[in-house]
Design a protein around this motif. Structure first.
Motif, PDB file in Angstrom:
ATOM      1  N   ASP A  61      11.033  -3.372  -3.422  1.00 44.66           N
ATOM      2  CA  ASP A  61      11.495  -2.353  -2.469  1.00 44.66           C
ATOM      3  C   ASP A  61      10.338  -2.012  -1.527  1.00 44.66           C
ATOM      4  OD1 ASP A  61      12.357  -0.232  -1.036  1.00 44.66           O
ATOM      5  OD2 ASP A  61      12.742   1.109  -2.740  1.00 44.66           O
ATOM      6  N   LEU A  62      10.249  -2.756  -0.444  1.00 48.19           N
ATOM      7  CA  LEU A  62       9.063  -2.648   0.429  1.00 48.19           C
ATOM      8  C   LEU A  62       9.030  -1.335   1.206  1.00 48.19           C
ATOM      9  CD1 LEU A  62       8.944  -6.337   1.719  1.00 48.19           C
ATOM     10  CD2 LEU A  62       7.976  -5.338  -0.368  1.00 48.19           C
ATOM     11  N   GLU A  63      10.175  -0.618   1.199  1.00 45.57           N
ATOM     12  CA  GLU A  63      10.235   0.627   1.982  1.00 45.57           C
ATOM     13  C   GLU A  63       9.456   1.746   1.300  1.00 45.57           C
ATOM     14  OE1 GLU A  63      12.251   0.566   4.813  1.00 45.57           O
ATOM     15  OE2 GLU A  63      12.403  -1.567   4.327  1.00 45.57           O
ATOM     16  N   ARG A  64       9.464   1.736  -0.040  1.00 43.46           N
ATOM     17  CA  ARG A  64       8.974   2.918  -0.780  1.00 43.46           C
ATOM     18  C   ARG A  64       7.479   2.774  -1.112  1.00 43.46           C
ATOM     19  NH1 ARG A  64      12.007   6.207  -5.324  1.00 43.46           N
ATOM     20  NH2 ARG A  64      10.566   7.949  -5.376  1.00 43.46           N
ATOM     21  N   LEU A  65       6.676   3.714  -0.572  1.00 38.49           N
ATOM     22  CA  LEU A  65       5.224   3.642  -0.793  1.00 38.49           C
ATOM     23  C   LEU A  65       4.794   4.723  -1.779  1.00 38.49           C
ATOM     24  CD1 LEU A  65       4.125   3.109   2.930  1.00 38.49           C
ATOM     25  CD2 LEU A  65       4.625   1.402   1.173  1.00 38.49           C
ATOM     26  N   PHE A  66       3.780   4.398  -2.584  1.00 37.08           N
ATOM     27  CA  PHE A  66       3.270   5.348  -3.579  1.00 37.08           C
ATOM     28  C   PHE A  66       1.758   5.478  -3.418  1.00 37.08           C
ATOM     29  CE2 PHE A  66       7.013   5.744  -6.307  1.00 37.08           C
ATOM     30  CZ  PHE A  66       7.745   4.613  -5.976  1.00 37.08           C
ATOM     31  N   MET A  67       1.253   6.698  -3.614  1.00 38.21           N
ATOM     32  CA  MET A  67      -0.197   6.909  -3.633  1.00 38.21           C
ATOM     33  C   MET A  67      -0.714   6.645  -5.053  1.00 38.21           C
ATOM     34  SD  MET A  67      -0.781   7.916  -0.495  1.00 38.21           S
ATOM     35  CE  MET A  67      -2.375   8.744  -0.444  1.00 38.21           C
ATOM     36  N   ASP A  68       0.230   6.738  -6.039  1.00 39.54           N
ATOM     37  CA  ASP A  68      -0.178   6.657  -7.447  1.00 39.54           C
ATOM     38  C   ASP A  68       0.344   5.355  -8.059  1.00 39.54           C
ATOM     39  OD1 ASP A  68       1.008   7.258 -10.423  1.00 39.54           O
ATOM     40  OD2 ASP A  68      -0.917   8.286 -10.093  1.00 39.54           O
ATOM     41  N   LYS A  69      -0.598   4.558  -8.627  1.00 36.98           N
ATOM     42  CA  LYS A  69      -0.220   3.228  -9.112  1.00 36.98           C
ATOM     43  C   LYS A  69       0.755   3.305 -10.282  1.00 36.98           C
ATOM     44  CE  LYS A  69      -1.834  -1.380 -10.244  1.00 36.98           C
ATOM     45  NZ  LYS A  69      -0.732  -1.579 -11.229  1.00 36.98           N
ATOM     46  N   ALA A  70       0.537   4.273 -11.158  1.00 36.75           N
ATOM     47  CA  ALA A  70       1.406   4.399 -12.343  1.00 36.75           C
ATOM     48  C   ALA A  70       2.844   4.669 -11.914  1.00 36.75           C
ATOM     49  CB  ALA A  70       0.903   5.527 -13.233  1.00 36.75           C
ATOM     50  N   GLU A  71       2.999   5.476 -10.887  1.00 35.30           N
ATOM     51  CA  GLU A  71       4.356   5.766 -10.371  1.00 35.30           C
ATOM     52  C   GLU A  71       4.977   4.500  -9.798  1.00 35.30           C
ATOM     53  OE1 GLU A  71       3.616   9.965  -8.437  1.00 35.30           O
ATOM     54  OE2 GLU A  71       5.496   9.088  -7.690  1.00 35.30           O
ATOM     55  N   ALA A  72       4.156   3.733  -9.088  1.00 34.19           N
ATOM     56  CA  ALA A  72       4.669   2.487  -8.499  1.00 34.19           C
ATOM     57  C   ALA A  72       5.087   1.529  -9.611  1.00 34.19           C
ATOM     58  CB  ALA A  72       3.593   1.855  -7.619  1.00 34.19           C
ATOM     59  N   ASP A  73       4.270   1.469 -10.668  1.00 38.70           N
ATOM     60  CA  ASP A  73       4.610   0.604 -11.812  1.00 38.70           C
ATOM     61  C   ASP A  73       5.938   1.018 -12.438  1.00 38.70           C
ATOM     62  OD1 ASP A  73       2.516  -1.206 -11.806  1.00 38.70           O
ATOM     63  OD2 ASP A  73       1.166   0.171 -12.871  1.00 38.70           O
ATOM     64  N   ALA A  74       6.093   2.321 -12.654  1.00 36.32           N
ATOM     65  CA  ALA A  74       7.321   2.820 -13.295  1.00 36.32           C
ATOM     66  C   ALA A  74       8.533   2.490 -12.420  1.00 36.32           C
ATOM     67  CB  ALA A  74       7.219   4.333 -13.511  1.00 36.32           C
ATOM     68  N   TYR A  75       8.364   2.663 -11.110  1.00 35.39           N
ATOM     69  CA  TYR A  75       9.470   2.398 -10.166  1.00 35.39           C
ATOM     70  C   TYR A  75       9.821   0.907 -10.193  1.00 35.39           C
ATOM     71  CZ  TYR A  75      12.085   2.490  -5.757  1.00 35.39           C
ATOM     72  OH  TYR A  75      13.062   2.382  -4.797  1.00 35.39           O
ATOM     73  N   ASP A  76       8.787   0.066 -10.212  1.00 34.56           N
ATOM     74  CA  ASP A  76       9.009  -1.393 -10.225  1.00 34.56           C
ATOM     75  C   ASP A  76       9.730  -1.804 -11.506  1.00 34.56           C
ATOM     76  OD1 ASP A  76       8.503  -4.122  -9.139  1.00 34.56           O
ATOM     77  OD2 ASP A  76       7.341  -4.314 -11.013  1.00 34.56           O
ATOM     78  N   LYS A  77       9.320  -1.184 -12.630  1.00 35.50           N
ATOM     79  CA  LYS A  77       9.926  -1.498 -13.929  1.00 35.50           C
ATOM     80  C   LYS A  77      11.413  -1.098 -13.922  1.00 35.50           C
ATOM     81  CE  LYS A  77       8.815  -0.719 -18.710  1.00 35.50           C
ATOM     82  NZ  LYS A  77       8.310   0.360 -19.586  1.00 35.50           N
ATOM     83  N   MET A  78      11.692   0.064 -13.279  1.00 37.19           N
ATOM     84  CA  MET A  78      13.083   0.526 -13.202  1.00 37.19           C
ATOM     85  C   MET A  78      13.901  -0.454 -12.360  1.00 37.19           C
ATOM     86  SD  MET A  78      15.505   2.224 -11.168  1.00 37.19           S
ATOM     87  CE  MET A  78      14.626   3.149  -9.899  1.00 37.19           C
ATOM     88  N   LEU A  79      13.346  -0.919 -11.255  1.00 42.87           N
ATOM     89  CA  LEU A  79      14.082  -1.862 -10.387  1.00 42.87           C
ATOM     90  C   LEU A  79      14.304  -3.191 -11.102  1.00 42.87           C
ATOM     91  CD1 LEU A  79      12.444  -1.281  -6.872  1.00 42.87           C
ATOM     92  CD2 LEU A  79      14.658  -0.449  -7.705  1.00 42.87           C
ATOM     93  N   GLU A  80      13.316  -3.591 -11.910  1.00 43.06           N
ATOM     94  CA  GLU A  80      13.458  -4.848 -12.662  1.00 43.06           C
ATOM     95  C   GLU A  80      14.601  -4.718 -13.670  1.00 43.06           C
ATOM     96  OE1 GLU A  80      10.281  -5.736 -15.324  1.00 43.06           O
ATOM     97  OE2 GLU A  80      10.952  -7.800 -15.658  1.00 43.06           O
TER      98      GLU A  80
END
Lengths: 89, 89
Positions: B12-31
């Motif tokens: 999801d290239l639209e959604r940007l995160f300042m926090d890596k852990a949040e980005a990881d959690a979001y990526d895991k949810m999308l997977e």
């Protein structure tokens, strides 16, 4: 002549069981399927009734795989795709 | 001028995160959502693509509730129906 005891879930009068534990497990599965059908229908209102029901039953029958997938092992869902998971009761 | 580090999921290239852990959690949810979409589509072929996707995202976002429902507490699904569960992620 002997009298036999049979068991069935009030949610599916067609299916008869000689074993109470099996009837209980089947009834629990149908109850979960009903809950899931309602949740899926709320989540995606465009779903037809029978689609939501079909999904509810499918997910309820494979609840162990989905429980694992939502825990630590999302990859177990791949087994469902390759049809490796036995079709439970 | 300062350089800032941002994170995003390749899903999801639209959604940007300042926090890596949040980005990881979001990526895991999308997977997980992608896996679920494929499984739902296989289970109910009559589902339209966007219905299967909508369901996959919904279930992935509420994975804790579903994990509990598939464990010991099917009644927690009722919270999803009354919308008591916070919209995560």
């Amino acid at each position: 002549m002997a009298v036999e005891t049979l068991y069935r879930s009030s949610r599916d009068l067609e299916r008869l069981f000689m074993d109470k534990a099996e009837a209980d497990a089947y009834d629990k599965m149908l109850e979960l399927a009903e809950h899931l059908t309602a949740v899926f229908h709320k989540a995606v209102p465009s779903l037809k009734e029978e689609q939501a029901e079909e999904l509810g039953i499918y997910v309820a029958r494979h609840r162990e795989v989905f429980a694992k997938a939502f825990g630590k092992k999302p990859e177990v869902l791949a087994d469902l795709l390759d049809g490796k998971t036995a079709e439970e009761g």
